[in-house]
Design a protein around this motif. Structure first.
Motif, PDB file in Angstrom:
ATOM      1  N   UNK A   5       0.859  -1.176   0.000  1.00 62.37           N
ATOM      2  CA  UNK A   5       0.000   0.000   0.000  1.00 62.37           C
ATOM      3  C   UNK A   5       0.893   1.223   0.000  1.00 62.37           C
ATOM      4  N   UNK A   6       0.625   2.152  -0.897  1.00 63.01           N
ATOM      5  CA  UNK A   6       1.399   3.384  -0.978  1.00 63.01           C
ATOM      6  C   UNK A   6       0.788   4.460  -0.086  1.00 63.01           C
ATOM      7  N   UNK A   7       1.619   5.316   0.429  1.00 61.18           N
ATOM      8  CA  UNK A   7       1.196   6.462   1.243  1.00 61.18           C
ATOM      9  C   UNK A   7       0.388   6.043   2.463  1.00 61.18           C
ATOM     10  N   UNK A   8       0.869   5.042   3.163  1.00 58.95           N
ATOM     11  CA  UNK A   8       0.197   4.622   4.389  1.00 58.95           C
ATOM     12  C   UNK A   8       0.489   5.685   5.444  1.00 58.95           C
ATOM     13  N   UNK A   9      -0.558   6.393   5.859  1.00 59.77           N
ATOM     14  CA  UNK A   9      -0.386   7.443   6.859  1.00 59.77           C
ATOM     15  C   UNK A   9      -1.346   7.295   8.024  1.00 59.77           C
ATOM     16  N   UNK A  49       9.483  11.747   5.988  1.00 51.99           N
ATOM     17  CA  UNK A  49       9.658  13.204   5.909  1.00 51.99           C
ATOM     18  C   UNK A  49       8.332  13.944   6.008  1.00 51.99           C
ATOM     19  N   UNK A  50       7.217  13.280   5.718  1.00 49.24           N
ATOM     20  CA  UNK A  50       5.918  13.929   5.863  1.00 49.24           C
ATOM     21  C   UNK A  50       5.697  14.371   7.308  1.00 49.24           C
ATOM     22  N   UNK A  51       6.061  13.500   8.267  1.00 50.25           N
ATOM     23  CA  UNK A  51       5.900  13.881   9.672  1.00 50.25           C
ATOM     24  C   UNK A  51       6.812  15.045  10.026  1.00 50.25           C
ATOM     25  N   UNK A  91      18.012  12.728   6.237  1.00 47.79           N
ATOM     26  CA  UNK A  91      16.926  13.445   6.910  1.00 47.79           C
ATOM     27  C   UNK A  91      15.653  12.588   7.019  1.00 47.79           C
ATOM     28  N   UNK A  92      15.411  11.745   6.019  1.00 44.30           N
ATOM     29  CA  UNK A  92      14.253  10.850   6.070  1.00 44.30           C
ATOM     30  C   UNK A  92      14.383   9.879   7.246  1.00 44.30           C
ATOM     31  N   UNK A 124       1.258   8.390  10.543  1.00 43.02           N
ATOM     32  CA  UNK A 124       2.633   7.911  10.356  1.00 43.02           C
ATOM     33  C   UNK A 124       3.210   7.315  11.635  1.00 43.02           C
ATOM     34  N   UNK A 125       2.425   6.520  12.326  1.00 40.79           N
ATOM     35  CA  UNK A 125       2.835   5.951  13.617  1.00 40.79           C
ATOM     36  C   UNK A 125       3.728   4.725  13.384  1.00 40.79           C
ATOM     37  N   UNK A 126       4.982   4.978  13.076  1.00 37.48           N
ATOM     38  CA  UNK A 126       5.896   3.910  12.670  1.00 37.48           C
ATOM     39  C   UNK A 126       6.033   2.813  13.714  1.00 37.48           C
ATOM     40  N   UNK A 127       6.307   3.169  14.957  1.00 36.29           N
ATOM     41  CA  UNK A 127       6.543   2.156  15.991  1.00 36.29           C
ATOM     42  C   UNK A 127       5.314   1.292  16.254  1.00 36.29           C
ATOM     43  N   UNK A 128       4.134   1.878  16.480  1.00 35.68           N
ATOM     44  CA  UNK A 128       2.960   1.011  16.703  1.00 35.68           C
ATOM     45  C   UNK A 128       2.647   0.107  15.509  1.00 35.68           C
ATOM     46  N   UNK A 129       2.842   0.595  14.304  1.00 34.00           N
ATOM     47  CA  UNK A 129       2.567  -0.229  13.119  1.00 34.00           C
ATOM     48  C   UNK A 129       3.585  -1.353  13.003  1.00 34.00           C
ATOM     49  N   UNK A 130       4.858  -1.037  13.193  1.00 35.95           N
ATOM     50  CA  UNK A 130       5.905  -2.057  13.106  1.00 35.95           C
ATOM     51  C   UNK A 130       5.731  -3.122  14.188  1.00 35.95           C
ATOM     52  N   UNK A 131       5.213  -2.717  15.357  1.00 36.41           N
ATOM     53  CA  UNK A 131       5.020  -3.664  16.451  1.00 36.41           C
ATOM     54  C   UNK A 131       3.986  -4.741  16.108  1.00 36.41           C
TER      55      UNK A 131
END
Length: 196
Positions: free
Chosen positions: A12-16, A38-40, A90-91, A63-70
């Motif tokens: 899925x693209x642009x998962x935010x 970089x959006x965040x 920077x990303x 863009x909740x990276x940690x909860x999604x990765x968990x």
């Protein structure tokens, strides 16, 4: 069924704005979440564009990276150029130092999402692409960098030792305000595509 769907390697693209419950379903089906940290950095935080347009509560969940990765959801990071600059450091810094507490991931996880995760999202699932291992395609970049460190985001549980004897691979320092590494050379499948 689930295994057949997972074998297809959908992304899925642009998962935010994904909930943890939705991420769990996608993870079960082997879907890869293509995200742009970089959006965040540009639009996140309590006063950023997301909060202004969506409200603070909705913005904090983006863009909740940690909860999604968990949940086991595979992440792939990119820039969405020309929307944001195709600058990897920077990303990665934005993924580690997320503007919402608890959403940042470790530098190692961010690096993996930008390398191995990106290869997988692009359809290469040989288990070697995005690594520097004997027999892997010779695709890599050489960077001029200052200090290399082993670190974890301040708001996460550290799951590995930062002791140099542990042999955890160090990365450039992603602390806000540190200088970005400078690209010296990039090689794609054995062919030099850039040399400083």
């Amino acid at each position: 069924g689930g295994p057949a769907l997972a074998a297809r390697g959908h992304r899925l693209e642009h998962v935010e704005s994904l909930t943890v419950a939705q991420a769990e379903v996608l993870a079960r089906y082997g879907v890869i979440a293509s995200m742009q940290p970089s959006f965040d950095a540009l639009w996140g935080g309590p006063d950023g564009m997301y909060a202004q347009r969506l409200g603070a509560d909705r913005a904090a969940a983006l863009n909740a990276f940690a909860p999604l990765a968990a949940t086991g959801l595979a992440l792939a990071f990119g820039s969405d150029a020309p929307v944001t600059a195709p600058r990897p450091w920077p990303m990665l810094r934005a993924a580690v130092h997320h503007r919402t507490e608890g959403s940042g991931i470790s530098p190692r996880a961010a690096f993996a999402a930008a390398t191995r995760g990106a290869w997988r999202a692009g359809g290469v699932r040989d288990g070697m692409a995005g690594t520097l291992d004997p027999g892997a395609p010779a695709s890599y970049a050489i960077w001029e960098v200052g200090e290399l460190v082993v670190s974890a985001p301040k708001d996460s549980v550290q799951r590995w030792s930062t002791d140099p004897r542990s042999r955890v691979a160090p990365l450039p320092d992603l602390t806000p305000g540190t200088a970005d590494p400078v690209l010296v050379r990039s090689v794609h499948r054995g062919r030099v595509v850039y040399a400083r």
